[in-house]
Write a protein that holds these residues in place. Structure first.
Motif, mmCIF file in Angstrom:
data_model
loop_
_atom_site.group_PDB
_atom_site.id
_atom_site.type_symbol
_atom_site.label_atom_id
_atom_site.label_comp_id
_atom_site.label_asym_id
_atom_site.label_seq_id
_atom_site.Cartn_x
_atom_site.Cartn_y
_atom_site.Cartn_z
ATOM 1 N N LEU A 148 0.830 -1.204 0.000
ATOM 2 C CA LEU A 148 0.000 0.000 0.000
ATOM 3 C C LEU A 148 0.868 1.259 0.000
ATOM 4 C CD1 LEU A 148 -2.801 1.318 0.181
ATOM 5 C CD2 LEU A 148 -2.652 1.091 2.671
ATOM 6 N N LEU A 149 1.918 1.259 0.825
ATOM 7 C CA LEU A 149 2.842 2.394 0.864
ATOM 8 C C LEU A 149 3.514 2.603 -0.490
ATOM 9 C CD1 LEU A 149 4.593 1.941 4.344
ATOM 10 C CD2 LEU A 149 3.016 3.767 3.666
ATOM 11 N N LEU A 150 3.880 1.490 -1.159
ATOM 12 C CA LEU A 150 4.503 1.593 -2.477
ATOM 13 C C LEU A 150 3.539 2.242 -3.470
ATOM 14 C CD1 LEU A 150 6.788 0.991 -4.465
ATOM 15 C CD2 LEU A 150 5.820 -1.298 -4.765
ATOM 16 N N ALA A 151 2.279 1.825 -3.455
ATOM 17 C CA ALA A 151 1.285 2.399 -4.362
ATOM 18 C C ALA A 151 1.120 3.897 -4.115
ATOM 19 C CB ALA A 151 -0.048 1.675 -4.188
ATOM 20 N N VAL A 152 1.087 4.292 -2.831
ATOM 21 C CA VAL A 152 0.952 5.715 -2.488
ATOM 22 C C VAL A 152 2.187 6.495 -2.942
ATOM 23 C CG1 VAL A 152 0.813 7.346 -0.570
ATOM 24 C CG2 VAL A 152 -0.592 5.276 -0.548
ATOM 25 N N ALA A 153 3.382 5.907 -2.725
ATOM 26 C CA ALA A 153 4.622 6.587 -3.118
ATOM 27 C C ALA A 153 4.700 6.770 -4.630
ATOM 28 C CB ALA A 153 5.830 5.796 -2.620
ATOM 29 N N VAL A 154 4.324 5.735 -5.383
ATOM 30 C CA VAL A 154 4.334 5.822 -6.857
ATOM 31 C C VAL A 154 3.335 6.873 -7.328
ATOM 32 C CG1 VAL A 154 3.790 4.568 -8.973
ATOM 33 C CG2 VAL A 154 5.152 3.466 -7.211
ATOM 34 N N ARG A 155 2.166 6.893 -6.716
ATOM 35 C CA ARG A 155 1.144 7.881 -7.106
ATOM 36 C C ARG A 155 1.601 9.294 -6.785
ATOM 37 N NH1 ARG A 155 -1.583 10.474 -9.569
ATOM 38 N NH2 ARG A 155 -3.867 10.663 -9.699
#
Length: 371
Positions: A148-155
């Motif tokens: 989830l953190l990775l998805a937020v960081a990429v976004r």
């Protein structure tokens, strides 16, 4: 957003998907070559005794494994394959030539286990414990949170123009760490499914490190540490103990290990960007090797209450790793355009999944209409 912009983005995504198709084709060819080579090495181990003859028989495979990653250009498929093949598999095969390391751990090791252990960043745990099972149960939630953190960081990268350059660098460093941990976890899933074994984690919460020795030896990229220890550190320790006392022999051995690690990281960065090295990566690892050697030296001199408490040494360690990483390490990832490649690949995967979902809904609607 204008119609022209939308069409341009769709065209760019289409070209990217076509490129990824070619990359996947090359990926399959590379890994078929790896599996065939490892089958050859497995039977060489049955035919030839350890020593020079086995080493010479395996040496062509080592050179082949250095060449194969040059056929891949993507961040995730190419970068991961380079690490697995050119570094881990090669070092394990060199140990195998001397009948050492994980490939020689069991006299009756099966062909499947030989291949899996050789080319994936795993170390099979021989004994399961209740503590291990609990850790495994906790890891599922751990990985879900990190995904989830990775998805937020990429976004958040989409808003990069509104961020300070240092903040963007922090976001990229977070993406790199989370991508590595999740990628290595996925790589370990298939062996667990096929062989029914528990696999050691590749990272152990590096942000909780209490010292450089703790960070590099027990928390960050554990498999790389485990493979450098028998291939570089232990032979260097044996050699240095011949010319100095056993107490001080680890100092040059530690520094020598970081020299080899630096060269291997330079090679990995070359695979990623195909740009000539500027040696900042080497400087980063030599700096950390020197500081870690000094840390070990001080620990031998200072004892008990004269050492820094963990409450102080922990934040100092993390701050030092982050500061030197921002200075020497992470800018080289940007120079290799690793951030651009990674985001393009995330976009390609997102576009592919969107098409698949769209086709599924279209097919379902069509079937309902026919009924």
């Amino acid at each position: 957003m204008s119609h022209h912009t939308t069409v341009s983005q769709a065209h760019a995504l289409s070209l990217l998907l076509e490129t990824m198709e070619g990359e996947i084709r090359n990926f399959v060819i590379v890994w078929v070559s790896v599996y065939a080579s490892l089958i050859y090495c497995y039977f060489i181990g049955k035919i030839l005794q350890k020593g020079f003859a086995r080493f010479m028989a395996i040496l062509p495979i080592v050179f082949l494994f250095l060449f194969l990653p040059l056929n891949l250009y993507s961040m995730h498929l190419g970068g991961a394959s380079a690490f697995f093949i050119a570094w881990l598999a090669n070092f394990k095969l060199l140990l195998f030539a001397a009948s050492k390391g994980p490939l020689s751990a069991e006299p009756s090791i099966s062909l499947l286990r030989f291949i899996v252990v050789a080319c994936l960043p795993i170390k099979i745990q021989q004994n399961r414990s209740r503590e291990t099972s609990i850790k495994k149960q906790k890891s599922a939630l751990n990985y879900a949170v990190k995904a989830l953190l990775l998805a937020v960081a990429v976004r958040s990268v989409d808003y990069g123009e509104q961020m300070h350059p240092k903040v963007i660098l922090c976001v990229y460093s977070l993406i790199i760490y989370l991508s590595l941990e999740l990628m290595l976890a996925v790589a370990g899933f298939l062996p667990r499914l096929l062989l029914g074994v528990e696999l050691e984690a590749q990272f152990d919460e590096p942000y909780l490190s209490s010292s450089l020795q703790d960070f590099w030896g027990r928390r960050w990229n554990i498999m790389a540490s485990n493979i450098l220890r028998p291939t570089v550190y232990e032979p260097a320790l044996w050699a240095s103990s011949r010319v100095m006392s056993r107490k001080w022999a680890p100092i040059p051995a530690i520094f020598g290990t970081f020299v080899v690690s630096a060269l291997m990281h330079e090679l990995m960065f070359y695979y990623l960007g195909r740009v000539r090295p500027t040696w900042e990566i080497t400087a980063f690892f030599l700096l950390h090797g020197g500081c870690l050697a000094a840390e070990v030296l001080l620990k031998k001199i200072l004892t008990g209450s004269r050492r820094l408490p963990r409450l102080i040494s922990g934040p100092l360690t993390v701050a030092f790793v982050m500061a030197t990483g921002f200075w020497l390490f992470f800018p080289q990832l940007l120079r290799c355009k690793a951030d651009v490649l990674a985001l393009e690949e995330y976009a390609a995967v997102g576009g592919f999944l969107k098409d698949v979902v769209g086709m599924a809904f279209t097919s379902r609607a069509f079937n309902k209409t026919r009924c």
